[in-house]
Motif scaffolding. Structure first.
Motif, PDB file in Angstrom:
ATOM      1  N   THR A 116       0.858  -1.183   0.000  1.00  0.00           N
ATOM      2  CA  THR A 116       0.000   0.000   0.000  1.00  0.00           C
ATOM      3  C   THR A 116       0.896   1.236   0.000  1.00  0.00           C
ATOM      4  OG1 THR A 116      -1.740  -1.127   1.233  1.00  0.00           O
ATOM      5  CG2 THR A 116      -1.770   1.280   1.265  1.00  0.00           C
ATOM      6  N   VAL A 117       0.659   2.116  -0.952  1.00  0.00           N
ATOM      7  CA  VAL A 117       1.382   3.385  -1.013  1.00  0.00           C
ATOM      8  C   VAL A 117       0.411   4.446  -0.511  1.00  0.00           C
ATOM      9  CG1 VAL A 117       2.593   5.021  -2.485  1.00  0.00           C
ATOM     10  CG2 VAL A 117       2.715   2.562  -2.992  1.00  0.00           C
ATOM     11  N   PRO A 118       0.640   5.001   0.680  1.00  0.00           N
ATOM     12  CA  PRO A 118      -0.313   5.940   1.264  1.00  0.00           C
ATOM     13  C   PRO A 118      -0.704   7.072   0.331  1.00  0.00           C
ATOM     14  CG  PRO A 118       1.413   5.399   2.840  1.00  0.00           C
ATOM     15  CD  PRO A 118       1.827   4.808   1.529  1.00  0.00           C
ATOM     16  N   ARG A 119      -2.003   7.317   0.279  1.00  0.00           N
ATOM     17  CA  ARG A 119      -2.616   8.381  -0.538  1.00  0.00           C
ATOM     18  C   ARG A 119      -2.327   8.256  -2.029  1.00  0.00           C
ATOM     19  NH1 ARG A 119      -0.810  10.247   4.019  1.00  0.00           N
ATOM     20  NH2 ARG A 119       1.109  11.116   3.236  1.00  0.00           N
ATOM     21  N   ALA A 120      -1.887   7.070  -2.472  1.00  0.00           N
ATOM     22  CA  ALA A 120      -1.584   6.886  -3.891  1.00  0.00           C
ATOM     23  C   ALA A 120      -2.224   5.626  -4.458  1.00  0.00           C
ATOM     24  CB  ALA A 120      -0.084   6.861  -4.117  1.00  0.00           C
ATOM     25  N   GLY A 121      -2.104   4.499  -3.769  1.00  0.00           N
ATOM     26  CA  GLY A 121      -2.679   3.264  -4.282  1.00  0.00           C
ATOM     27  C   GLY A 121      -1.911   2.035  -3.857  1.00  0.00           C
ATOM     28  N   TYR A 122      -1.762   1.091  -4.791  1.00  0.00           N
ATOM     29  CA  TYR A 122      -1.164  -0.206  -4.496  1.00  0.00           C
ATOM     30  C   TYR A 122      -0.158  -0.559  -5.591  1.00  0.00           C
ATOM     31  CZ  TYR A 122      -5.320  -0.408  -1.622  1.00  0.00           C
ATOM     32  OH  TYR A 122      -6.306  -0.104  -0.703  1.00  0.00           O
ATOM     33  N   ARG A 123       0.815  -1.414  -5.219  1.00  0.00           N
ATOM     34  CA  ARG A 123       1.755  -1.930  -6.206  1.00  0.00           C
ATOM     35  C   ARG A 123       2.294  -3.275  -5.746  1.00  0.00           C
ATOM     36  NH1 ARG A 123       6.451   2.484  -5.517  1.00  0.00           N
ATOM     37  NH2 ARG A 123       6.923   2.076  -3.365  1.00  0.00           N
TER      38      ARG A 123
END
Length: 61
Positions: free
Chosen positions: A53-60
């Protein structure tokens, strides 16, 4: 969803993009579908965590 994340490589994918690409256009944009699906995938995939989880950005991956 996992397949889509894997095709994106290490690029961060927003929840909105996941809703557009993985679910149909009738899906409520304010739903917790993406978050719930990520949690289920993490449980099934086990450790080490594959989805980040990339905070305030999404997922990778």
């Amino acid at each position: 969803m996992l397949e889509y994340l894997m095709t994106c490589g290490s690029r961060v994918v927003s929840a909105e993009e996941l809703l557009e690409r993985v679910w149909d256009e009738a899906t409520d944009p304010f739903t917790t579908t993406v978050k719930a699906t990520v949690n289920r995938l993490r449980t099934k995939l086990g450790d080490p965590p594959i989805i980040e989880t990339v905070p305030r950005a999404g997922y990778r991956i």
